[in-house]
Design a protein around this motif. Structure first.
Motif, PDB file in Angstrom:
ATOM      1  N   LEU A 186      47.044 -75.359  20.800  1.00  0.00           N
ATOM      2  CA  LEU A 186      46.824 -76.885  20.525  1.00  0.00           C
ATOM      3  C   LEU A 186      46.272 -77.356  22.026  1.00  0.00           C
ATOM      4  O   LEU A 186      46.857 -76.787  23.060  1.00  0.00           O
ATOM      5  CB  LEU A 186      47.987 -77.513  20.143  1.00  0.00           C
ATOM      6  CG  LEU A 186      48.569 -77.074  18.873  1.00  0.00           C
ATOM      7  CD1 LEU A 186      49.765 -78.054  18.642  1.00  0.00           C
ATOM      8  CD2 LEU A 186      47.582 -77.799  17.825  1.00  0.00           C
ATOM      9  N   LYS A 187      45.260 -78.113  21.857  1.00  0.00           N
ATOM     10  CA  LYS A 187      44.632 -78.278  23.221  1.00  0.00           C
ATOM     11  C   LYS A 187      44.791 -79.864  23.753  1.00  0.00           C
ATOM     12  O   LYS A 187      43.713 -80.647  23.876  1.00  0.00           O
ATOM     13  CB  LYS A 187      43.201 -77.939  23.264  1.00  0.00           C
ATOM     14  CG  LYS A 187      43.022 -76.693  22.885  1.00  0.00           C
ATOM     15  CD  LYS A 187      41.377 -76.225  22.670  1.00  0.00           C
ATOM     16  CE  LYS A 187      41.136 -74.598  22.727  1.00  0.00           C
ATOM     17  NZ  LYS A 187      39.920 -74.396  22.178  1.00  0.00           N
ATOM     18  N   GLY A 188      45.868 -80.656  23.305  1.00  0.00           N
ATOM     19  CA  GLY A 188      46.104 -81.999  23.689  1.00  0.00           C
ATOM     20  C   GLY A 188      45.599 -82.792  22.381  1.00  0.00           C
ATOM     21  O   GLY A 188      44.699 -83.423  21.992  1.00  0.00           O
ATOM     22  N   ILE A 189      46.903 -82.809  21.480  1.00  0.00           N
ATOM     23  CA  ILE A 189      46.723 -83.730  20.275  1.00  0.00           C
ATOM     24  C   ILE A 189      47.592 -84.787  20.338  1.00  0.00           C
ATOM     25  O   ILE A 189      48.755 -84.998  20.866  1.00  0.00           O
ATOM     26  CB  ILE A 189      47.286 -82.778  19.098  1.00  0.00           C
ATOM     27  CG1 ILE A 189      46.396 -81.519  19.010  1.00  0.00           C
ATOM     28  CG2 ILE A 189      47.296 -83.567  17.903  1.00  0.00           C
ATOM     29  CD1 ILE A 189      45.688 -81.283  17.775  1.00  0.00           C
ATOM     30  N   SER A 190      47.106 -86.391  19.929  1.00  0.00           N
ATOM     31  CA  SER A 190      47.738 -87.258  19.989  1.00  0.00           C
ATOM     32  C   SER A 190      47.691 -87.981  18.727  1.00  0.00           C
ATOM     33  O   SER A 190      46.471 -88.120  18.367  1.00  0.00           O
ATOM     34  CB  SER A 190      47.296 -88.269  21.082  1.00  0.00           C
ATOM     35  OG  SER A 190      47.426 -87.381  22.308  1.00  0.00           O
ATOM     36  N   PHE A 191      48.497 -88.695  18.208  1.00  0.00           N
ATOM     37  CA  PHE A 191      48.523 -89.390  17.022  1.00  0.00           C
ATOM     38  C   PHE A 191      49.843 -90.092  16.713  1.00  0.00           C
ATOM     39  O   PHE A 191      50.953 -89.586  17.261  1.00  0.00           O
ATOM     40  CB  PHE A 191      48.037 -88.953  15.638  1.00  0.00           C
ATOM     41  CG  PHE A 191      48.655 -87.553  15.226  1.00  0.00           C
ATOM     42  CD1 PHE A 191      50.109 -87.749  14.619  1.00  0.00           C
ATOM     43  CD2 PHE A 191      48.383 -86.362  15.480  1.00  0.00           C
ATOM     44  CE1 PHE A 191      50.768 -86.772  14.157  1.00  0.00           C
ATOM     45  CE2 PHE A 191      49.053 -85.198  15.127  1.00  0.00           C
ATOM     46  CZ  PHE A 191      49.984 -85.326  14.214  1.00  0.00           C
ATOM     47  N   ASP A 192      49.804 -91.244  15.941  1.00  0.00           N
ATOM     48  CA  ASP A 192      51.167 -91.755  15.805  1.00  0.00           C
ATOM     49  C   ASP A 192      51.251 -91.876  14.172  1.00  0.00           C
ATOM     50  O   ASP A 192      49.869 -92.080  13.476  1.00  0.00           O
ATOM     51  CB  ASP A 192      51.110 -93.254  15.910  1.00  0.00           C
ATOM     52  CG  ASP A 192      51.422 -93.231  17.504  1.00  0.00           C
ATOM     53  OD1 ASP A 192      51.543 -92.201  18.392  1.00  0.00           O
ATOM     54  OD2 ASP A 192      51.272 -94.692  18.147  1.00  0.00           O
ATOM     55  N   ILE A 193      52.354 -91.733  13.460  1.00  0.00           N
ATOM     56  CA  ILE A 193      52.531 -91.653  12.022  1.00  0.00           C
ATOM     57  C   ILE A 193      53.448 -92.766  11.757  1.00  0.00           C
ATOM     58  O   ILE A 193      54.651 -92.743  12.322  1.00  0.00           O
ATOM     59  CB  ILE A 193      52.608 -90.555  11.449  1.00  0.00           C
ATOM     60  CG1 ILE A 193      51.616 -89.656  11.631  1.00  0.00           C
ATOM     61  CG2 ILE A 193      53.039 -90.667   9.961  1.00  0.00           C
ATOM     62  CD1 ILE A 193      51.653 -87.934  11.075  1.00  0.00           C
ATOM     63  N   GLN A 194      53.295 -93.750  10.927  1.00  0.00           N
ATOM     64  CA  GLN A 194      54.238 -95.042  10.868  1.00  0.00           C
ATOM     65  C   GLN A 194      55.301 -94.466   9.705  1.00  0.00           C
ATOM     66  O   GLN A 194      54.736 -93.632   8.851  1.00  0.00           O
ATOM     67  CB  GLN A 194      53.578 -96.232  10.420  1.00  0.00           C
ATOM     68  CG  GLN A 194      52.327 -96.629  11.324  1.00  0.00           C
ATOM     69  CD  GLN A 194      53.290 -96.977  12.650  1.00  0.00           C
ATOM     70  OE1 GLN A 194      54.421 -97.649  12.961  1.00  0.00           O
ATOM     71  NE2 GLN A 194      52.442 -96.350  13.754  1.00  0.00           N
ATOM     72  N   ASP A 195      56.392 -95.214   9.525  1.00  0.00           N
ATOM     73  CA  ASP A 195      57.288 -94.968   8.407  1.00  0.00           C
ATOM     74  C   ASP A 195      56.468 -95.243   6.970  1.00  0.00           C
ATOM     75  O   ASP A 195      55.614 -96.347   6.969  1.00  0.00           O
ATOM     76  CB  ASP A 195      58.340 -95.777   8.294  1.00  0.00           C
ATOM     77  CG  ASP A 195      59.360 -95.139   9.694  1.00  0.00           C
ATOM     78  OD1 ASP A 195      59.246 -93.887   9.920  1.00  0.00           O
ATOM     79  OD2 ASP A 195      60.262 -95.971   9.994  1.00  0.00           O
ATOM     80  N   GLY A 196      56.590 -94.384   5.979  1.00  0.00           N
ATOM     81  CA  GLY A 196      55.974 -94.570   4.800  1.00  0.00           C
ATOM     82  C   GLY A 196      54.617 -94.339   4.583  1.00  0.00           C
ATOM     83  O   GLY A 196      54.038 -94.342   3.604  1.00  0.00           O
ATOM     84  N   GLU A 197      53.902 -93.776   5.705  1.00  0.00           N
ATOM     85  CA  GLU A 197      52.378 -93.016   5.407  1.00  0.00           C
ATOM     86  C   GLU A 197      52.740 -91.631   4.878  1.00  0.00           C
ATOM     87  O   GLU A 197      53.744 -90.889   4.897  1.00  0.00           O
ATOM     88  CB  GLU A 197      52.019 -92.883   7.045  1.00  0.00           C
ATOM     89  CG  GLU A 197      51.306 -94.191   7.210  1.00  0.00           C
ATOM     90  CD  GLU A 197      50.587 -93.781   8.484  1.00  0.00           C
ATOM     91  OE1 GLU A 197      49.198 -93.661   8.430  1.00  0.00           O
ATOM     92  OE2 GLU A 197      50.901 -93.657   9.750  1.00  0.00           O
ATOM     93  N   PHE A 198      51.386 -91.416   4.429  1.00  0.00           N
ATOM     94  CA  PHE A 198      51.256 -90.138   3.613  1.00  0.00           C
ATOM     95  C   PHE A 198      49.963 -89.440   4.257  1.00  0.00           C
ATOM     96  O   PHE A 198      49.055 -89.809   3.806  1.00  0.00           O
ATOM     97  CB  PHE A 198      51.240 -90.298   2.008  1.00  0.00           C
ATOM     98  CG  PHE A 198      51.082 -89.033   1.176  1.00  0.00           C
ATOM     99  CD1 PHE A 198      50.878 -87.835   2.006  1.00  0.00           C
ATOM    100  CD2 PHE A 198      51.409 -89.038  -0.049  1.00  0.00           C
ATOM    101  CE1 PHE A 198      50.795 -86.594   1.130  1.00  0.00           C
ATOM    102  CE2 PHE A 198      51.327 -87.690  -1.031  1.00  0.00           C
ATOM    103  CZ  PHE A 198      50.870 -86.474  -0.546  1.00  0.00           C
TER     104      PHE A 198
END
Lengths: 236, 407
Positions: A21-33
């Motif tokens: 992995l070469k630098g991964i960024s993300f957000d996942i909100q509650d209730g997302e699929f």
């Protein structure tokens, strides 16, 4: 709520070091699929292990429910998995020669929940995963592939996790059965507001998610909303 | 995880491979049962040897004639008991030593004995009145010979039960019958109680006659072959031994104790050395059985290592859903302990059965002590812990990712 910031993972050291992995960024909100897609060798399994608290990143931070889990030791990670994560694997999801009900209760046994309560909770999540009471006393080796995956979903649900992680959950199933299982995930997401991360290499499977993150060579290729989500298969 | 859950998990795991579990248990069963059976046989042998030594009397010193060592070291030493150095007067003198409660003299020899067409060859012992008290002989029928028989040279005899059955037809009252010893007729006046064989001699195959009758009619001289001395207490035996030795040396005009023309055996010494031998023997038997227990334990370790490898994916799954290291290691440790404890219980039962079986053959009276059962049980549980520990630790330290990927 999941916050992944600049995560890297390097295996080995020196000349033979390999950066999965070469630098991964993300957000996942509650209730997302969310579906995480990528070919084999893309780093999606490594990412899944980190998201599932089976492994820690080499650098970067991973916050699960505002708790930084990226520096935890093995025993702390085991507790996080017990309380906050439900797993559905491609294969070998259930203990052999053990009843459906007991398989589903297993996380609660490790969590020290008392017998009456865990049975009630296991039954409830089995029903939510589309199993019927007739199957509760069956041994895991008496079930079909689709039933096994739904029992695994029920087990993933039983500890009321913040996140359900499914790693190629339909990889061993025929298309129709796979659709039923994916329909079960969709139902849990739509009706119960469960946060689900689906790891797959099949575009058809990813179609069931609201958002698709493409990974290749350890980097995010694309991260798109997917509004025209595939219709839910109503088998039951 | 509570006890109920643990038992259930262990049951499922062990019953998954019934043949393998049973064979592993069998290893422990053989180990534990051989420990129990062999130790009980060893303890039984110890007890029966002690009983037979004690049955010849208590706090006993046995004085026999014969040189312990010839002066100068070149003389021919005659067999103990054959030399003619002790007399009934020596016995009378010893009776006055402090702490001596009784003294009996014996003149023993083997003679051909006949009665009504039957005959046997047995030990005929001329004895003084004190003999039954000193040598723990009891009368079943009639009376024992006494000193007035001796002084009047009356030809009367007391028979041991084996001699009675050899000479007297079944159903005939032995007292009042006559037997011929070396051709001389003796009247039976009593029969002794059966004592059972004691080591190399059978006390029941014997005839007792008055001392002086034996000297006059059989041995033809005034010497005795044995003087039995009973000390008043176990503590006094050493003092009696020393005093009697000195007294006899003085009476026989011997100044150098190494040139004594008699020897004194202390029953306590015989008992102690017999006990040492049998205890060593019991340890030896236990140690041999212990080796099979060790092999059984290695069998447990072997099976648990195989199980851990086979169940790698299960371990991965359990870890993924939140099992801690301690949960995993406890699970495998308890499986190992369950195997050894089940094996231990069956082994104790089997060992007990073997011990009872040996008992039933009548060759040996075995005794199972509670301590050997407790020890066997503790050892079997301990083996489970020792040999289960390494496989359990190996299972607990597995990386969940690698365990889940394991094919």
């Amino acid at each position: 709520m999941i916050e992944v910031k600049n995560i890297t993972k390097t295996y080995g050291a020196g000349d033979t070091a390999f950066q999965a992995l070469k630098g991964i960024s993300f957000d996942i909100q509650d209730g997302e699929f969310v579906a995480i897609m990528g070919p084999s060798g893309s780093g999606k399994s490594t990412l899944m292990h980190i998201l599932g608290c089976l492994d820690t990143p080499t650098s970067g931070t991973y916050k699960l429910d505002n708790k930084d889990v990226s520096k935890m030791d093995d025993e702390e990670l085991a507790d996080i998995r017990k309380d906050k994560i439900g797993f559905v694997f491609q294969a070998f999801n259930l203990l052999p020669r053990t009843t459906v009900l007991r398989n589903v209760m297993l996380p609660l046994i490790y969590a020290g929940v008392d017998a009456d309560e865990r049975e009630a909770r296991a039954e409830k999540s089995l029903l939510a995963a589309g199993m019927t009471e007739a199957h509760f006393a069956h041994k895991s080796n008496e079930l079909s592939g689709g039933q096994i995956q739904r029992v695994a979903i029920a087990r993933a649900l039983v500890n009321d996790p913040s996140l359900i992680l499914a790693d190629e959950p339909t990889g061993n199933l025929d298309t129709k059965t796979g659709e039923i299982v994916l329909g079960t995930f969709q139902k849990l997401n739509e009706e119960h507001g469960r946060t689900i991360i689906l790891i797959t290499h099949e575009p058809d499977v990813a179609e069931h998610a609201q958002r698709i993150i493409h990974i290749r060579d350890g980097e995010i290729l694309s991260d798109k909303k997917h509004p025209q989500r595939k219709a839910r298969h109503h088998a039951q | 995880m509570n006890i109920n859950d643990t038992i259930q998990e262990t049951y499922v795991a062990l019953s998954a491979n019934k043949v393998r579990s049973s064979l592993t248990i069998l290893g422990i069963v053989i180990g534990i049962s051989s420990v129990i059976a062999l130790v009980s046989i060893g303890q039984g042998a110890t007890k029966s040897i002690q009983t037979s030594i004690q049955s010849i009397g208590s706090n006993l010193l046995v004085i026999t004639p014969g040189a312990q060592r010839s002066p100068g070291g070149f003389g021919v030493s005659s067999g103990r008991g054959n030399a003619k150095t002790l007399t009934a007067d020596d016995a009378t003198a010893i009776a006055s030593v402090a702490n001596v409660s009784a003294v009996a003299s014996e003149v023993a020899g083997r003679y051909q004995v006949t009665a009504q067409g039957t005959n046997t060859n047995t030990t005929v012992t001329g004895v003084s009145e004190n003999y039954p008290a000193v040598r723990n002989v009891q009368i079943a029928d009639g009376r024992f010979v006494n000193d007035s028989d001796s002084n009047s040279l009356t030809k009367v005899a007391v028979l041991g039960p084996t001699t009675v059955s050899d000479l007297i037809p079944d159903g005939t009252e032995p007292v009042g019958q006559t037997v011929r010893i070396n051709g001389i007729q003796f009247k039976i006046v009593g029969v002794t109680v059966a004592k059972g064989g004691s080591g190399f001699t059978n006390a029941d195959d014997a005839i007792y006659i008055p001392l002086k009758a034996a000297q006059r009619f059989l041995s033809g001289n005034n010497y005795v072959t044995t003087i039995d001395v009973q000390a008043a207490s176990a503590d006094a035996t050493t003092q009696v031994l020393n005093d009697a030795t000195q007294l006899l040396l003085d009476r026989h005009h011997i100044t150098d104790p190494t040139a004594a023309d008699f020897s004194i055996l202390n029953q306590a010494d015989i008992l102690a050395s017999a006990s040492t031998i049998t205890t060593t023997l019991t340890y030896l038997l236990g140690a041999i059985a212990g080796i099979s227990l060790l092999v059984g334990g290695i069998g447990i370790m072997n099976m648990m290592l195989t199980t851990v490898t086979e169940r790698t994916r299960e371990i991965g799954l359990r870890k993924a859903i939140g099992a801690r290291r301690s949960d995993i290691s406890r699970q495998f440790l308890i499986e190992a302990i369950a195997l050894t404890v089940i094996g231990g219980i069956i082994g104790i039962a089997l060992g007990g059965a073997i011990s009872l079986g040996v008992n039933a053959t009548g060759l040996l009276t075995t005794s199972i002590s509670l301590s050997s059962i407790a020890m066997a049980f503790g050892v079997s549980a301990g083996i489970g812990i020792v040999f289960g520990w390494y496989p359990a630790r190996r299972a607990a330290s597995m990386n969940p990712i690698e365990a889940l990927r394991y094919e």
